[in-house]
Design a protein around this motif. Sequence first.
Motif, PDB file in Angstrom:
ATOM      1  N   ASP A  17       0.745  -4.598   4.328  1.00 30.62           N
ATOM      2  CA  ASP A  17       1.224  -5.631   5.240  1.00 30.62           C
ATOM      3  C   ASP A  17       1.123  -6.993   4.551  1.00 30.62           C
ATOM      4  N   ALA A  18       1.449  -8.057   5.272  1.00 33.00           N
ATOM      5  CA  ALA A  18       1.465  -9.395   4.685  1.00 33.00           C
ATOM      6  C   ALA A  18       0.094  -9.829   4.181  1.00 33.00           C
ATOM      7  N   VAL A  23      -0.728   0.059   4.985  1.00 34.50           N
ATOM      8  CA  VAL A  23      -0.124   0.498   6.246  1.00 34.50           C
ATOM      9  C   VAL A  23       0.472   1.901   6.114  1.00 34.50           C
ATOM     10  N   ALA A  24       0.507   2.421   4.901  1.00 32.82           N
ATOM     11  CA  ALA A  24       1.031   3.762   4.661  1.00 32.82           C
ATOM     12  C   ALA A  24       0.419   4.307   3.373  1.00 32.82           C
ATOM     13  N   GLU A  25       0.518   5.609   3.222  1.00 29.08           N
ATOM     14  CA  GLU A  25       0.013   6.246   2.022  1.00 29.08           C
ATOM     15  C   GLU A  25       0.942   5.943   0.841  1.00 29.08           C
ATOM     16  N   LEU A  26       0.359   5.706  -0.329  1.00 27.90           N
ATOM     17  CA  LEU A  26       1.166   5.418  -1.520  1.00 27.90           C
ATOM     18  C   LEU A  26       1.958   6.648  -1.936  1.00 27.90           C
ATOM     19  N   PRO A  27       3.135   6.446  -2.554  1.00 27.55           N
ATOM     20  CA  PRO A  27       3.885   7.597  -3.064  1.00 27.55           C
ATOM     21  C   PRO A  27       3.101   8.280  -4.177  1.00 27.55           C
TER      22      PRO A  27
END
Length: 185
Positions: A17-18, A23-27
Amino acid sequence: MTTIAYQGEIRFSRFLDAAGQPVAELPDWAAQADTLVEYYRQMTLARQFDTKAIALQRTGQLGTYPSLLGSEAIDIPTASLMREEDVLIPYYRNHAMQVIRGSEWRDVLLYWGGDERGSANPAQRQDLPNCVPIATQCLHACGVAAAFRIRNEKRVAVTLCGDGATSKGDFLEALNVAGAGNCRW
Protein backbone atom coordinates in the motif's frame (compact mmCIF):
# COMPACT_ATOMS: atom_id res chain seq x y z
CA MET A 1 -23.90 5.36 -37.39
CA THR A 2 -22.88 2.46 -35.19
CA THR A 3 -21.38 2.92 -31.75
CA ILE A 4 -19.23 0.16 -30.32
CA ALA A 5 -18.93 0.02 -26.54
CA TYR A 6 -15.75 -1.40 -25.09
CA GLN A 7 -16.49 -4.12 -22.55
CA GLY A 8 -12.87 -4.71 -21.48
CA GLU A 9 -11.27 -4.80 -18.10
CA ILE A 10 -8.11 -3.16 -16.85
CA ARG A 11 -6.42 -5.37 -14.30
CA PHE A 12 -4.65 -3.84 -11.35
CA SER A 13 -2.14 -5.59 -9.10
CA ARG A 14 -0.66 -4.18 -5.95
CA PHE A 15 1.61 -5.81 -3.40
CA LEU A 16 2.25 -2.83 -1.10
CA ASP A 17 0.00 0.00 0.00
CA ALA A 18 1.03 3.67 0.00
CA ALA A 19 2.70 3.22 3.40
CA GLY A 20 4.77 0.26 2.17
CA GLN A 21 2.74 -2.35 4.03
CA PRO A 22 2.07 -5.70 2.30
CA VAL A 23 -1.44 -6.12 0.92
CA ALA A 24 -0.88 -9.31 -1.09
CA GLU A 25 1.53 -12.19 -1.37
CA LEU A 26 4.55 -11.58 -3.62
CA PRO A 27 4.71 -13.44 -6.94
CA ASP A 28 6.91 -16.56 -6.99
CA TRP A 29 9.80 -14.83 -8.81
CA ALA A 30 10.00 -12.16 -6.10
CA ALA A 31 9.30 -14.30 -3.05
CA GLN A 32 12.93 -15.35 -2.74
CA ALA A 33 14.93 -12.90 -0.64
CA ASP A 34 18.08 -13.59 -2.69
CA THR A 35 16.36 -12.35 -5.84
CA LEU A 36 15.16 -9.11 -4.27
CA VAL A 37 18.54 -8.44 -2.66
CA GLU A 38 20.28 -8.96 -6.01
CA TYR A 39 17.82 -6.62 -7.75
CA TYR A 40 18.43 -4.01 -5.07
CA ARG A 41 22.20 -4.42 -5.41
CA GLN A 42 22.00 -3.96 -9.17
CA MET A 43 19.70 -0.93 -8.83
CA THR A 44 22.09 0.66 -6.32
CA LEU A 45 25.05 0.03 -8.62
CA ALA A 46 23.15 1.55 -11.56
CA ARG A 47 22.22 4.61 -9.51
CA GLN A 48 25.84 5.08 -8.39
CA PHE A 49 27.07 4.75 -11.96
CA ASP A 50 24.47 7.28 -13.08
CA THR A 51 25.57 9.79 -10.44
CA LYS A 52 29.22 9.48 -11.54
CA ALA A 53 28.36 9.66 -15.26
CA ILE A 54 26.31 12.84 -14.74
CA ALA A 55 29.26 14.39 -12.89
CA LEU A 56 31.57 13.45 -15.78
CA GLN A 57 29.13 14.90 -18.30
CA ARG A 58 28.71 18.17 -16.40
CA THR A 59 32.48 18.65 -16.16
CA GLY A 60 32.94 18.03 -19.88
CA GLN A 61 34.64 14.65 -19.48
CA LEU A 62 31.75 12.73 -21.05
CA GLY A 63 29.58 13.66 -24.01
CA THR A 64 25.83 13.69 -23.97
CA TYR A 65 24.59 11.37 -21.26
CA PRO A 66 20.93 10.60 -20.53
CA SER A 67 20.31 9.82 -16.89
CA LEU A 68 18.64 6.53 -16.04
CA LEU A 69 17.36 7.93 -12.73
CA GLY A 70 14.09 6.23 -11.85
CA SER A 71 14.15 3.69 -14.66
CA GLU A 72 16.47 1.26 -12.88
CA ALA A 73 13.57 -0.13 -10.83
CA ILE A 74 11.93 -1.52 -13.98
CA ASP A 75 15.09 -2.12 -16.04
CA ILE A 76 16.83 -4.46 -13.58
CA PRO A 77 14.01 -6.98 -13.02
CA THR A 78 12.91 -6.87 -16.66
CA ALA A 79 16.39 -7.63 -17.99
CA SER A 80 16.95 -10.23 -15.26
CA LEU A 81 13.80 -12.10 -16.26
CA MET A 82 14.68 -12.14 -19.96
CA ARG A 83 16.00 -15.38 -21.38
CA GLU A 84 19.27 -15.54 -23.30
CA GLU A 85 17.48 -16.05 -26.63
CA ASP A 86 15.21 -13.04 -26.13
CA VAL A 87 16.14 -9.74 -27.77
CA LEU A 88 16.45 -6.36 -26.08
CA ILE A 89 15.71 -3.32 -28.19
CA PRO A 90 16.96 -0.62 -25.80
CA TYR A 91 16.29 3.06 -25.79
CA TYR A 92 18.81 5.60 -24.65
CA ARG A 93 18.16 5.24 -20.90
CA ASN A 94 18.37 1.42 -20.70
CA HIS A 95 22.03 1.26 -19.61
CA ALA A 96 21.22 -0.99 -16.65
CA MET A 97 19.35 -3.44 -18.88
CA GLN A 98 22.29 -3.64 -21.26
CA VAL A 99 24.67 -4.34 -18.38
CA ILE A 100 22.41 -7.08 -17.00
CA ARG A 101 22.35 -8.54 -20.53
CA GLY A 102 26.16 -8.68 -20.77
CA SER A 103 27.57 -5.25 -21.51
CA GLU A 104 30.06 -3.66 -19.17
CA TRP A 105 29.67 -0.24 -17.55
CA ARG A 106 32.80 0.82 -19.46
CA ASP A 107 30.89 0.12 -22.69
CA VAL A 108 28.23 2.60 -21.57
CA LEU A 109 30.95 5.20 -20.97
CA LEU A 110 32.53 4.44 -24.36
CA TYR A 111 29.23 4.84 -26.18
CA TRP A 112 28.20 8.10 -24.50
CA GLY A 113 31.75 9.36 -24.87
CA GLY A 114 31.29 9.13 -28.64
CA ASP A 115 32.93 5.76 -29.33
CA GLU A 116 30.57 3.43 -31.23
CA ARG A 117 32.55 0.41 -30.04
CA GLY A 118 30.62 0.83 -26.80
CA SER A 119 27.50 -0.51 -28.53
CA ALA A 120 29.23 -3.45 -30.23
CA ASN A 121 29.74 -5.70 -27.21
CA PRO A 122 29.51 -9.33 -28.40
CA ALA A 123 28.06 -10.35 -25.02
CA GLN A 124 24.84 -8.57 -26.01
CA ARG A 125 23.83 -11.61 -28.07
CA GLN A 126 21.30 -10.44 -30.67
CA ASP A 127 20.31 -7.36 -28.70
CA LEU A 128 20.09 -4.19 -30.75
CA PRO A 129 22.26 -1.13 -30.07
CA ASN A 130 20.97 2.00 -28.34
CA CYS A 131 18.10 3.81 -29.99
CA VAL A 132 18.42 7.53 -29.38
CA PRO A 133 15.49 8.97 -31.41
CA ILE A 134 12.42 8.93 -29.20
CA ALA A 135 9.97 6.04 -29.72
CA THR A 136 11.54 4.51 -32.85
CA GLN A 137 12.64 1.49 -30.81
CA CYS A 138 8.96 0.56 -30.49
CA LEU A 139 8.72 -0.08 -34.23
CA HIS A 140 12.05 -1.91 -34.20
CA ALA A 141 10.64 -4.22 -31.52
CA CYS A 142 7.55 -4.85 -33.66
CA GLY A 143 9.79 -5.88 -36.56
CA VAL A 144 11.83 -8.24 -34.39
CA ALA A 145 8.65 -9.73 -32.89
CA ALA A 146 7.17 -10.18 -36.37
CA ALA A 147 10.29 -12.09 -37.43
CA PHE A 148 9.89 -14.37 -34.42
CA ARG A 149 6.27 -14.99 -35.32
CA ILE A 150 7.04 -15.72 -38.98
CA ARG A 151 9.78 -18.16 -37.94
CA ASN A 152 7.51 -19.65 -35.26
CA GLU A 153 10.18 -18.97 -32.61
CA LYS A 154 9.27 -18.87 -28.94
CA ARG A 155 11.27 -15.72 -28.22
CA VAL A 156 10.41 -12.28 -26.92
CA ALA A 157 11.35 -8.83 -28.19
CA VAL A 158 11.59 -6.40 -25.25
CA THR A 159 11.61 -2.62 -25.42
CA LEU A 160 10.69 0.15 -23.06
CA CYS A 161 9.95 3.82 -23.51
CA GLY A 162 9.39 6.89 -21.41
CA ASP A 163 6.15 8.80 -21.17
CA GLY A 164 7.42 11.34 -23.72
CA ALA A 165 7.43 8.61 -26.34
CA THR A 166 3.68 8.05 -26.04
CA SER A 167 2.95 11.29 -27.89
CA LYS A 168 5.20 10.41 -30.85
CA GLY A 169 3.90 9.00 -34.10
CA ASP A 170 6.40 6.13 -33.96
CA PHE A 171 4.86 4.89 -30.71
CA LEU A 172 1.32 5.10 -32.09
CA GLU A 173 2.39 3.39 -35.31
CA ALA A 174 4.00 0.62 -33.25
CA LEU A 175 0.71 0.07 -31.42
CA ASN A 176 -1.00 -0.28 -34.77
CA VAL A 177 1.64 -2.69 -36.09
CA ALA A 178 1.51 -4.74 -32.90
CA GLY A 179 -2.28 -4.90 -33.08
CA ALA A 180 -2.18 -5.93 -36.73
CA GLY A 181 0.26 -8.68 -35.77
CA ASN A 182 -2.65 -10.76 -34.54
CA CYS A 183 -3.54 -11.56 -38.13
CA ARG A 184 -1.99 -14.58 -39.87
CA TRP A 185 1.17 -13.86 -41.85
